[in-house]
Motif scaffolding. Structure first.
Motif, mmCIF file in Angstrom:
data_model
loop_
_atom_site.group_PDB
_atom_site.id
_atom_site.type_symbol
_atom_site.label_atom_id
_atom_site.label_comp_id
_atom_site.label_asym_id
_atom_site.label_seq_id
_atom_site.Cartn_x
_atom_site.Cartn_y
_atom_site.Cartn_z
ATOM 1 N N SER B 2 20.579 34.005 19.518
ATOM 2 C CA SER B 2 21.991 34.040 19.191
ATOM 3 C C SER B 2 22.187 34.289 17.710
ATOM 4 N N ILE B 242 22.123 37.918 35.040
ATOM 5 C CA ILE B 242 21.949 37.981 33.575
ATOM 6 C C ILE B 242 22.947 38.956 32.960
ATOM 7 N N TYR B 245 26.345 37.313 32.944
ATOM 8 C CA TYR B 245 26.365 36.236 31.958
ATOM 9 C C TYR B 245 26.432 36.805 30.539
ATOM 10 N N SER B 246 25.690 37.891 30.318
ATOM 11 C CA SER B 246 25.689 38.501 28.980
ATOM 12 C C SER B 246 27.050 39.086 28.632
ATOM 13 N N THR B 267 23.456 31.942 23.120
ATOM 14 C CA THR B 267 23.432 32.764 24.330
ATOM 15 C C THR B 267 22.011 33.041 24.763
#
Lengths: 269, 267
Positions: B2, B242, B245-246, B267
């Motif tokens: 992150s 994924i 979520y990203s 993240t």
């Protein structure tokens, strides 16, 4: 400063506020708490009046009625000669909490009131930057509130209050969450700003010296139900310079008188 | 990695990237050789090369791209609709305490009920189409979003609303200038949870019935005893999750840029 023949900026006429008592039961009879009873007060143009009284005496209730956020139970509130029934552009309030919105930069926070009132973006930005400069926050206009100290945040809140150009500022212990020195600096800022702009203000505080340092007049309220029991004219010069006023020898006398009225000694005994 | 941890631990970043890459290589190597060394047969744990071969085979023979696209589409549509519904209901209930009081037992019951159990019901209603899968997805995505928005509206300092009102703000202005932006941080916390749940919703729908989507391939692989195929599908489902979520994390960084970095989730 004496009240001239001018009409008062803000006037409470025999105002009473009752709340439904959430703790009362049917057996206890009337379920009302009288917060404020028969309060009349009048503040002239450019006058700064402090309101002091024991906790829970209804000072904040008075302020909420003055701003039109809460209705009165009896009596009338007039601002600039108009009967107050709902929030209006004549009054703006400021609380102990700065209430800055975390997702807005400082300058955007200052613009909030004007934005709501539909002022064009160019116009409100110009005024906001001007006020922030007066509040010595020019270097922080694009910062977010969490990046500022408590004193700076409260100065930004003052700028936001002034940005809507209200006739009357209603302030509810605006500096009580600040440390002693920051507080004195902000009192100085406020005293100077009020003098420069000639604004009228009703100022709630628990700090007796603050009341003496900032105001033309001090109103003392009783325990609930709150009534005004005393009115004291602060007869010291330099209202535009609270820092200097604090050092005046007469301040002590006023504070002692206020302590006696509030029975501070009895509370300690 | 992150942005927050990057700025906080600049000196060790290089080392951490190298360490992370090495761990990944070690993981692949262990997957390739450890099962054989331990005498685990390929139908229990197929090696990584076998899974790769199966993946290539499925691309050409099992319309893998088509099935993946179908599942991804259902996840996307279900997620968006569920989120929108959750936001609307969260604000509506948050602003009307009486409505929340009346509805709260039903909301609680629906929240506790395992949403995937509705999959057979929806299949009975809508047949072997994409709709039951999207519906399960909506249902499962809806709750974390609604609860978080509802909580945000409730947690809002009433003095902030009073401040806006004292500036003569009308109801709409209070909503757009105060309530809506104030709900953003909890909303994104809800979206992160919802993003991980969305894939589960669609997958369960596909497992229960139908002949398209990764869930179908999963059941097909199981029926054939094709462990490698099951592995491929699990990996692809994870990848879809994924990606979603990203996207949420990316949007969150853009929208909640004003939060102090320590208040943001890595993240």
């Amino acid at each position: 400063m004496t009240a001239t023949a001018n009409a008062p900026r803000i006037e409470f006429r025999d105002v009473t506020k009752r709340f439904a008592n959430p703790h009362s039961t049917a057996r206890q009879g009337n379920g009302f708490v009288v917060a404020v009873e028969g309060v009349s007060l009048s503040i002239a143009d450019g006058e700064v009046v402090s309101l002091i009284g024991p906790s829970g005496c209804g000072k904040s209730t008075l302020l909420n009625m003055g701003s039109g956020l809460d209705p009165v139970s009896a009596g009338e509130v007039h601002v600039d000669g108009e009967l107050v029934t709902k929030p209006n552009r004549h009054v703006a309030f400021m609380l102990q909490k700065d209430l800055l919105l975390p997702w807005r930069t400082i300058v955007e926070n200052v613009e909030l009131g004007q934005e709501i009132q539909g002022v064009s973006s160019r116009e409100r930005r110009t005024l906001a930057l001007e006020l922030l400069a007066k509040c010595r926050l020019t270097d922080f206009v694009d910062h977010y509130p969490h990046q500022l100290s408590g004193g700076m945040r409260q100065r930004a809140a003052l700028a936001r209050t002034l940005a809507v150009d209200p006739s009357v500022l209603l302030m509810d212990e605006p500096f009580s969450a600040l440390d002693a020195q920051t507080k004195m600096v902000l009192q100085q800022d406020l005293g100077r700003t009020l003098a420069d702009t000639g604004k009228t203000a009703l100022f709630i505080t628990h700090d007796l010296v603050e009341a003496v340092a900032l105001s033309d007049r001090i109103l003392v309220m009783s325990q609930r139900p709150g009534r005004i029991i005393e009115e004291i004219d602060v007869d010291i010069g330099d209202r535009d310079n609270p820092m200097k006023r604090r050092q005046h020898p007469k301040v002590g006398d006023y504070v002692v008188r206020l302590m006696n009225l509030l029975h501070v000694d009895q509370a300690a005994a | 990695m992150s942005g927050a941890s990057r700025s906080l631990r600049q000196p060790g970043l290089r080392g951490m990237v190298v360490g992370s890459a090495l761990l990944f290589v070690a993981f692949l190597a262990a997957w390739q050789w450890l099962p054989t060394l331990c005498g685990i047969p390929p139908f229990i744990i197929p090696s990584v090369s076998l899974v790769w071969q199966e993946f290539l085979h499925m691309l050409t023979h099992d319309r893998l791209v088509f099935h993946t696209a179908i599942t991804a589409m259902q996840v996307g549509v279900g997620f968006i609709l569920g989120v929108m519904l959750g936001i609307v209901c969260g604000f509506a209930l948050g602003m009307s305490p009486s409505a929340e009081f009346v509805l709260s037992p039903y909301i609680l019951a629906l929240q506790i009920a395992p949403k995937v159990a509705f999959a057979p019901l929806f299949i009975i209603w809508f047949g072997y189409t994409v709709y039951p899968k999207i519906l399960v997805c909506i249902l499962i995505v809806f709750f974390p979003v609604m609860i978080n928005v509802l909580g945000a509206v409730r947690a809002l300092d009433p003095d902030i609303v009073r401040l806006a009102k004292s500036f003569t703000a009308n109801r709409l202005q209070v909503f757009w200038k105060i309530e809506f932006p104030a709900a953003m941080p909890p909303l994104f916390a809800g979206l992160r949870i919802a993003a991980t749940l969305a894939v589960i919703g669609v997958l369960v729908g596909e497992l229960v019935g139908g002949n398209i989507g990764l869930g179908y391939l999963l059941a097909f692989g199981e029926g054939e005893g094709n462990t490698a195929m099951v592995f491929v599908v699990i990996i692809l489902l994870t990848l879809i999750g994924i990606v979603l979520y990203s996207i949420v994390a990316f949007a969150e960084r853009r929208v909640l840029h004003y939060l102090p970095s320590r208040a943001r989730l890595p993240t």
